[in-house]
Design an enzyme around this catalytic site. Structure first.
Site, mmCIF file in Angstrom:
data_model
loop_
_atom_site.group_PDB
_atom_site.id
_atom_site.type_symbol
_atom_site.label_atom_id
_atom_site.label_comp_id
_atom_site.label_asym_id
_atom_site.label_seq_id
_atom_site.Cartn_x
_atom_site.Cartn_y
_atom_site.Cartn_z
ATOM 1 N N GLN A 124 1.976 -9.764 -1.248
ATOM 2 C CA GLN A 124 3.379 -9.669 -1.652
ATOM 3 C C GLN A 124 4.282 -9.712 -0.427
ATOM 4 O O GLN A 124 4.272 -8.769 0.375
ATOM 5 C CB GLN A 124 3.567 -8.328 -2.393
ATOM 6 C CG GLN A 124 4.968 -8.039 -2.868
ATOM 7 C CD GLN A 124 5.058 -6.674 -3.545
ATOM 8 O OE1 GLN A 124 4.329 -5.742 -3.197
ATOM 9 N NE2 GLN A 124 5.938 -6.544 -4.525
ATOM 10 N N GLY A 125 5.050 -10.800 -0.271
ATOM 11 C CA GLY A 125 5.937 -10.936 0.890
ATOM 12 C C GLY A 125 7.333 -10.436 0.578
ATOM 13 O O GLY A 125 8.234 -11.226 0.301
ATOM 14 N N SER A 127 8.885 -6.730 1.973
ATOM 15 C CA SER A 127 9.533 -5.967 3.047
ATOM 16 C C SER A 127 9.625 -6.771 4.337
ATOM 17 O O SER A 127 8.762 -7.590 4.647
ATOM 18 C CB SER A 127 8.742 -4.691 3.324
ATOM 19 O OG SER A 127 8.810 -3.824 2.230
ATOM 20 N N GLU A 242 5.248 -3.331 -11.768
ATOM 21 C CA GLU A 242 4.522 -2.679 -10.685
ATOM 22 C C GLU A 242 4.493 -1.171 -10.906
ATOM 23 O O GLU A 242 3.461 -0.534 -10.782
ATOM 24 C CB GLU A 242 5.196 -3.014 -9.353
ATOM 25 C CG GLU A 242 4.494 -2.392 -8.155
ATOM 26 C CD GLU A 242 5.204 -2.705 -6.833
ATOM 27 O OE1 GLU A 242 6.288 -3.310 -6.849
ATOM 28 O OE2 GLU A 242 4.648 -2.330 -5.793
ATOM 29 N N SER A 369 10.283 3.630 -2.898
ATOM 30 C CA SER A 369 10.008 5.006 -2.473
ATOM 31 C C SER A 369 10.487 5.997 -3.528
ATOM 32 O O SER A 369 11.289 5.659 -4.409
ATOM 33 C CB SER A 369 10.710 5.292 -1.143
ATOM 34 O OG SER A 369 12.110 5.339 -1.358
ATOM 35 N N GLU A 371 12.557 8.270 -3.202
ATOM 36 C CA GLU A 371 14.005 8.439 -3.126
ATOM 37 C C GLU A 371 14.728 7.286 -3.827
ATOM 38 O O GLU A 371 15.763 7.493 -4.471
ATOM 39 C CB GLU A 371 14.429 8.537 -1.652
ATOM 40 C CG GLU A 371 13.990 9.842 -0.979
ATOM 41 C CD GLU A 371 12.480 9.947 -0.727
ATOM 42 O OE1 GLU A 371 11.799 8.896 -0.665
ATOM 43 O OE2 GLU A 371 11.981 11.076 -0.586
#
Lengths: 385, 379
Positions: A124-125, A127, A242, A369, A371
């Site tokens: 998975q490209g 980040s 996901e 994340s 958060e």
């Protein structure tokens, strides 16, 4: 209100359990509980692919078994309880559903069968060094030249890039529009000239992650998924898929069972009421998570929208995975300290606990994340969408 | 597997919410706090009229034979609407005991219970037992055709309002033994029985019941002699699930009030809900409530399990879980409301008191974690 599985589902469970018992190779990775050995993982996924069960979340028309959400849940539970590692999710759980929803018939027939058979791994490209939680700020650029895109940029934290045949990649195709609107979703051959992969070793001592550098990489325009500029919409669609898989409930059940076993083998732990209370508290938390997940599956089965329900599952599921591994380390005590399990002393659960604990620090970071998930939920609760 | 409510359950939920949230609410809660025993006879009569008192009771005794899930729907609404009537302690708990073990005469009292004409209370906890119903140091000794009871019961909910008390007393064995515990119905006004009455934090009333040579006749016994523990344990599990549902209603109400407050309260020129620290706290509260709801649903079904270990495991898991989440939600609802959250004038602080009491009643988190840990692991 009925919490029992139907007779059909119970028969299904028995079938899966029997097959797992006969087919999960001894120590197919469960000692560590992480998919970090390519050969074992590939052999296991091929075996499932041959059986037609690897693409367990796919409908029959795309080569999946066409199971209901409940059946998939049962399958994953039995897979974990048999001690088998989870599948590499990038092709199966992420790209698969995206191609079914947005891919051309050519893309579907080229890529889906080899994902379902376990022949091709994906990565998975997403980040980039400057774009983590603020993913839409990504800078990797794809410029169209005739029938090709020329891609330049850098991806990071790319899990299993060193295993992967292909990468699905978010690239900027337009810099003149708001950041979310200038992103496109490309499929990139990892063997293409101009791709360089550099390993990143993580605190579990393993190589899962990579940096991927793209220098003038040529990508045929036929590898664009959806429309140019539609990448962000597709990425959001993918993320909801996901997150539902990231609660890790089945694997948490397995690890709590492992911990129980280790505690029972050591009287100094088994006879300590505070240890027993700690285990009970973890099990109770897992029960709450499991039934929340089942309620979510029930809503999905009735065609109700999933909404941000998956965010709550992701937050609590990942925290619980961490809490279980933390208990494994702390109750293991000195038995948890020999690094990388190279010394065969102590209980195997404790011997491998630090590696799991260290690895699982990532699970509240990846897949959005904790958060970021809370930001999403807060928008819903406060109506500030 | 199916988590949906059937159409009857949806109607039940709607009418309970209408009564509790719209018809009762904070104002009537405050008026009821001024009444004797924190009991509003008109509200209790209304609840009887709606059939909610008959709901958990068997059809053979004039009840509706509803499921535990049905009962939790009513209890949740009562919790959201701050309804002080003793639905759990005065109905669910004694109703279950009488249903399980009452003799013909005692079963007849179920009709009065369903009609709202009878208040009962169940005394089982004692000083120094940490709410372990197997402790039971109170003793009953056979005398003539009846029994003489000596001992005391702690914090018997609804006792000040009750015409009858069901208490546990040991007829053999020693504190901690499951065997040898018997259940008796006693008259709170009988010689040798005295009550120290007090209001509870969060509303409702209770009493310490002291039995000093209290005599009961043979037919005061519920079930068989020395076999009361299993009955009490079962009935307490049913009461615990209903109490969890009531707490869930209060928790849900607090999350809604807190979300609303974060939208309207302004500081530094903006709604305080624009601050991420507060947003994330609200999310933690919300997810706690969602997961608690799952536990209440799960326990409301499994409390009826024929497998006793399954029942105990499910109920203790739910109480242990909500023991933690109710505290978190209550504390942070107060915190996010700031100064107004610690005042008498806002309902938030009253929910806080109720949820604090809930955490202790029917066994605290530690007691239920220990009970859970003592059971064989689920298959």
């Amino acid at each position: 209100m009925d919490l029992d599985f139907s007779p059909e589902d119970q028969a299904f469970r028995a079938e899966i359990r029997t097959w797992m018992q006969a087919n999960v190779p001894p120590k197919a990775g469960p000692e560590i509980g992480l998919p970090n050995h390519r050969e074992t993982q590939a052999a296991w996924e091929h075996k499932l692919g041959k059986k037609g069960w690897l693409a367990c979340n796919w409908p029959a028309e795309y080569g999946g078994p066409g199971w209901t959400a409940t059946q998939r849940y049962i399958f994953d539970t039995e897979r974990a309880l048999a001690g088998a590692p989870p599948f590499s999710p990038f092709g199966l759980m992420m790209l698969g559903p995206v191609l079914m929803a947005y891919g051309t018939p050519e893309q579907q027939s080229r890529y889906l069968p080899k994902i379902a058979s376990g022949e091709e791994f994906w990565c998975q490209g997403y980040s980039e060094p400057g774009s983590g939680s603020d993913l839409a700020s990504l800078k990797t650029q794809a410029v169209r030249h005739g029938d090709r895109y020329v891609v330049n940029g850098q991806k990071i934290w790319t899990t299993q890039a060193h295993w992967a045949s292909y990468m699905f990649c978010l690239c900027r195709t337009n810099t003149d529009v708001p950041k979310q609107q200038g992103i496109s979703f490309l499929l990139i051959d990892m063997r293409a000239p101009g791709i360089e992969i550099r390993p990143i070793t993580t605190i579990d001592g393993e190589h899962h992650l990579n940096e991927v550098f793209l220098t003038d990489v040529q990508v045929p325009v036929g590898n664009l998924v959806g429309q140019e500029g539609q990448g962000w919409t597709i990425a959001k669609y993918l993320l909801t898929h996901e997150r539902t898989g990231l609660a890790g409930i089945a694997d948490s059940y397995f690890q709590i069972g492992e911990l129980h076993g280790a505690v029972n083998r050591d009287a100094s732990l088994a006879d300590d009421p505070l240890v027993r209370r700690r285990l009970a508290a973890l099990e109770v938390d897992l029960l709450a998570l499991e039934f929340t997940n089942l309620r979510t599956l029930d809503r999905v089965a009735r065609g109700e929208p999933l909404g941000a329900g998956s965010s709550g599952l992701k937050i609590r599921g990942s925290e619980l995975q961490q809490a279980i591994s933390e208990a494994q380390v702390e109750l293991g005590g000195l038995s948890a300290l020999p690094w990388l399990g190279e010394v065969s002393t102590g209980d195997p659960v404790f011997r491998t606990a630090t590696q799991r604990y260290n690895f699982l620090r990532a699970c509240t970071i990846y897949g959005g994340s904790t958060e970021i998930q809370k930001n999403l939920l807060a928008k819903l609760l406060l109506g500030t969408n | 597997m199916d988590f949906s409510l059937n159409s009857e359950q949806q109607l039940l939920q709607d009418s309970a919410n209408k009564f509790a949230v719209k018809g009762y609410g904070f104002d009537r809660y405050r008026t009821t706090l001024k009444l004797d025993g924190h009991l509003d006879p008109a509200a209790w009569a209304q609840m009887a009229e709606f059939g909610w008192l008959a709901l958990p009771l068997p059809e053979s005794a004039g009840g509706l034979g509803g499921s535990s899930t049905d009962v939790t729907l009513v209890a949740e609404a009562l919790g959201a609407g701050m309804v002080l009537e003793p639905y759990v302690s005065g109905l669910v708990l004694p109703g279950r005991l009488l249903t399980l073990a009452g003799n013909d005469r005692q079963q007849q009292r179920l009709e009065a219970l369903a009609a709202g004409n009878l208040q009962l209370a169940v005394g089982w906890a004692e000083p120094g037992d940490r709410q372990n119903p197997a402790h039971c140091a109170t003793r009953a000794v056979a005398k003539g055709s009846g029994y003489v009871i000596n001992g005391s019961k702690l914090c018997v909910l609804n006792a000040p309002n009750a015409q009858g008390l069901i208490i546990s007393a040991r007829t053999s064995g020693k504190p901690g033994d499951h065997g040898g515990i018997s259940l008796f119905e006693i008259d709170p006004a009988a010689p040798g029985v005295s009550l120290v009455r007090y209001p509870l934090m969060g509303g409702g009333s209770a009493a310490n019941v002291i039995m000093d040579g209290a005599s009961v006749s043979a037919d005061a016994l519920l079930g068989s002699i020395g076999e009361g523990f299993e009955l009490l344990d079962d009935a307490l599990d049913h009461a615990t699930v209903a109490a969890c549902a009531q707490a869930l209603g209060a928790m849900q109400a607090l999350v809604e009030r807190t979300a609303a407050y974060l939208r309207v309260r302004k500081q530094f020129g903006v709604p305080i809900g624009s601050f991420q620290v507060l947003q994330h706290r609200l999310v933690d509260m919300y997810v706690d409530v969602e997961q608690s709801r799952s536990m209440v649903l799960m326990a409301s079904v499994r409390v009826g399990s024929a497998n006793v270990a399954d029942r105990r495991r499910a109920v203790s898991a739910a109480k242990a879980y909500l023991g933690q989440t109710s505290k978190f939600v209550a504390q942070h609802a107060v915190q996010l409301h700031g100064g107004i959250g610690v005042t008498e004038e806002l309902d938030v602080g009253h929910y806080f008191r109720q949820l604090t009491a809930f955490g202790i009643l029917y066994g605290d988190r530690e007691r239920h974690l220990d009970r859970y840990a003592s059971l064989p692991r689920a298959a």
